[in-house]
Scaffold this active site. Structure first.
Site, short mmCIF file in Angstrom:
data_model
loop_
_atom_site.label_atom_id
_atom_site.label_comp_id
_atom_site.label_asym_id
_atom_site.label_seq_id
_atom_site.Cartn_x
_atom_site.Cartn_y
_atom_site.Cartn_z
N THR A 189 0.90 -1.31 0.14
CA THR A 189 0.13 -0.02 0.00
C THR A 189 0.78 1.45 -0.06
O THR A 189 1.88 1.37 0.23
CB THR A 189 -0.99 0.07 1.26
OG1 THR A 189 -0.01 0.21 2.44
CG2 THR A 189 -1.81 -1.19 1.17
N TRP A 220 -21.21 15.81 9.91
CA TRP A 220 -19.89 15.61 8.91
C TRP A 220 -20.03 16.45 7.57
O TRP A 220 -20.94 16.81 7.10
CB TRP A 220 -19.95 14.07 8.33
CG TRP A 220 -19.60 13.04 9.63
CD1 TRP A 220 -20.49 12.56 10.25
CD2 TRP A 220 -18.55 12.98 10.28
NE1 TRP A 220 -20.08 11.71 11.11
CE2 TRP A 220 -18.91 11.98 11.35
CE3 TRP A 220 -17.24 13.49 10.19
CZ2 TRP A 220 -17.86 11.68 12.05
CZ3 TRP A 220 -16.30 13.05 11.18
CH2 TRP A 220 -16.56 12.14 12.06
N GLU A 232 -5.60 -3.40 -1.71
CA GLU A 232 -6.13 -4.65 -1.06
C GLU A 232 -7.31 -5.53 -1.66
O GLU A 232 -7.55 -6.61 -1.54
CB GLU A 232 -6.49 -4.27 0.27
CG GLU A 232 -5.83 -3.82 1.25
CD GLU A 232 -5.64 -2.25 1.41
OE1 GLU A 232 -5.03 -1.91 2.42
OE2 GLU A 232 -5.81 -1.61 0.33
N LYS A 262 -15.70 17.20 10.64
CA LYS A 262 -16.73 17.23 11.60
C LYS A 262 -16.85 18.54 12.19
O LYS A 262 -16.19 19.16 13.03
CB LYS A 262 -16.52 16.23 12.80
CG LYS A 262 -17.64 15.96 13.42
CD LYS A 262 -17.68 14.61 14.49
CE LYS A 262 -19.07 14.23 14.92
NZ LYS A 262 -19.01 12.88 15.55
#
Length: 523
Positions: A184, A431, A327, A426
């Site tokens: 990754t 959000w 992944e 936030k």
């Protein structure tokens, strides 16, 4: 009672046999520093079989890791075939990572032998020189002018190949054996290894051929601009082998003018890259004949509506979004127009295509938790990480991958990525999606790029800060930009602070680097 079917393994060797026997006349074209190299798939397969014998002479053990630092090239494709088909593990390495990350990855993977394009030696050698665990370094002469270091470990790719007269004996490989390894990008913590099996590679390639995915076929000319060091170039080389497509590889010729020239000259029908690449090509669209293109896929993040429209206006087709991760092999979803979209006008249809779309066959997605985290499951999705940086918290108790993305899924199964969990803002307990806000900012005609990050606020907890790059020759008027956002987003989403930059920093795979961005603006 078990079924009575043949136990034919799904493995990379099977892909090589297929492309060799059925599509040996089709071409692999590579751009190099000294011109283009053209080979047939039959020639590529034959060289790959001899390359497997080279690995034998180098003493690479069964399941030994073979690292590569290479551009998108024929030789890299040969490694894609030879290494897994001979029972070893292909480990593609990203030369754009920091030196300490590369060092960690090579040590964590325990790479035995490295293959390096000559043009990348100035970048790679100062790192590799110190790694005594790497027994041999094979240089692939791509026309680069770098001097070869005086080191007994170094050998030349073509010289080694010329010494082998017979192909290697076929290896006995189980379809669940490891075939390739990719790390990754390390956006959160150190890079983690994802170990693909032969089975997952073949299934993923087959999924890309689906009519509702990329629909790659024998008639296609496929040009992966996404690097071959990144998640097996999204599996496109393997899909091209399976379908029998011509393959165009840009090598080190990755400047926008060079890419446009290759797309036009080779009558490419399918290409894939991150949005940063498509944005770089946008100013050149009007001067090129790209009428051969049937699909241009943008991955690695959201597709801005303005960019997709620019491609439709300039090249005759909008960008198509696909979503995935290292992944997940990587493609899990792909945008497509279904029967439920038949009544939509051109603008609305383009909006459908710029979102990630529904999951591919054999894969599943779901939304979980208070933040709406996206989770994925299927035979092409990792079940665990390889190496020292494994993270059990990345997987649920019932085996699903926790992606770290925040999303929503509509009644027809179409995914929309709202943000990364770490990038949500936030504010006042509510959000704000940085992805959605960025897209609306980039719809302003004076804005070339935009990235939104959270900054601490005494009253609201956090507030969004917008970092914008103007279109060349344009100026950013903050009041005009805020007026543009009014009506497009909730009033409390509109950033109170806007920073104008010359460039937004990118990760090694071309995504916005918000970690670097926070450092640039002093956070």
């Amino acid at each position: 009672m078990r079924g009575l079917m043949q136990q034919s393994p799904l493995d990379v060797a099977g892909l090589m046999r297929r492309v060799e026997r059925l599509f040996g006349h089709k071409r692999v074209i590579t751009a190099t520093a000294t011109g283009e190299v053209v080979a047939t798939w039959a020639e590529v397969a034959a060289r790959a079989r001899r390359l497997a014998a080279v690995l034998d002479t180098l003493g690479v053990p069964d399941q030994g890791r073979v690292g590569t630092f290479g551009w998108n090239s024929q030789r890299h494709v040969e490694l894609y075939l030879a290494v897994p088909a001979s029972g070893r593990v292909l480990h593609t390495l990203n030369h754009r990572l920091f030196a300490e990350e590369i060092t960690h990855i090579i040590r964590d993977a325990a790479d035995d032998v490295l293959f390096v394009d000559r043009s990348l030696l100035p970048r790679v050698w100062p790192i590799v020189e110190r790694l005594a665990t790497v027994r041999r370094i094979v240089v692939m002469d791509d026309g680069g002018r770098a001097d070869l270091p005086d080191d007994p470990r170094i050998a030349d790719y073509e010289d080694l190949l010329s010494r082998v007269r017979e192909p290697a004996r076929p290896a006995v490989v189980d379809e669940n054996d490891a075939a390739s390894l990719c790390y990754t990008s390390g956006t959160t913590g150190r890079p983690k290894g994802v170990l693909y099996s032969h089975r997952s590679i073949v299934l993923h390639a087959l999924m890309l051929l689906g009519a509702d995915t990329f629909a790659i076929s024998e008639r296609d000319v496929v040009m992966p601009i996404v690097p071959m060091f990144h998640v097996n170039a999204w599996g496109l080389p393997y899909a091209a082998m399976l379908a029998g497509s011509d393959l165009v590889l840009p090598g080190p010729a990755t400047a926008p003018a060079e890419l446009i020239d290759q797309l036009e000259r080779h009558r490419v029908t399918f290409s894939g890259a991150v949005a940063t690449v498509w944005r770089g090509l946008q100013p050149l669209l009007g001067a090129a004949d790209l009428s051969s293109l049937r699909m241009v896929v943008s991955g690695g993040g959201a597709v801005p509506g303005a960019l997709s429209k620019a491609w439709q206006d300039g090249a005759g087709l909008p960008l198509t979004n696909a979503w995935g991760m290292t992944e997940t092999s990587p493609v899990v979803t792909c945008a497509r127009l279904a029967t439920v979209h038949d009544g939509l006008d051109a603008d609305a249809r383009r909006e459908v295509l710029r979102r990630p779309g529904p999951p591919l066959p054999l894969t599943e997605i779901r939304i979980a938790g208070d933040e709406g985290e996206l989770q994925a499951y299927g035979p092409t999705v990792a079940a665990a990480y390889y190496g020292a940086e494994g993270s059990p918290a990345s997987f649920t108790a019932d085996g699903w991958l926790r992606t770290g993305d925040v999303g929503a899924i509509d009644r027809y199964g179409y995914l929309e990525i709202l943000d990364r969990t770490k990038d949500l803002v936030k504010s006042g307990g509510e959000w704000i999606s940085s992805v959605q806000l960025e897209n609306e900012i980039m719809a302003h005609p004076a804005v070339y790029e935009a990235a939104v990050i959270a900054v601490a606020d005494e009253r609201w907890g956090e507030r969004p800060l917008a970092c914008v790059v103007p279109v060349p020759g344009a100026e950013i008027d903050e009041r005009d930009l805020r007026a543009h956002l009014a009506g497009r987003v909730a009033s409390w989403w509109i950033p109170g602070r806007i920073v104008v930059l010359d460039e937004i920093p990118k990760t090694a795979t071309g995504k916005f680097s918000k970690v670097s961005l926070r450092g640039m603006v002093g956070l």
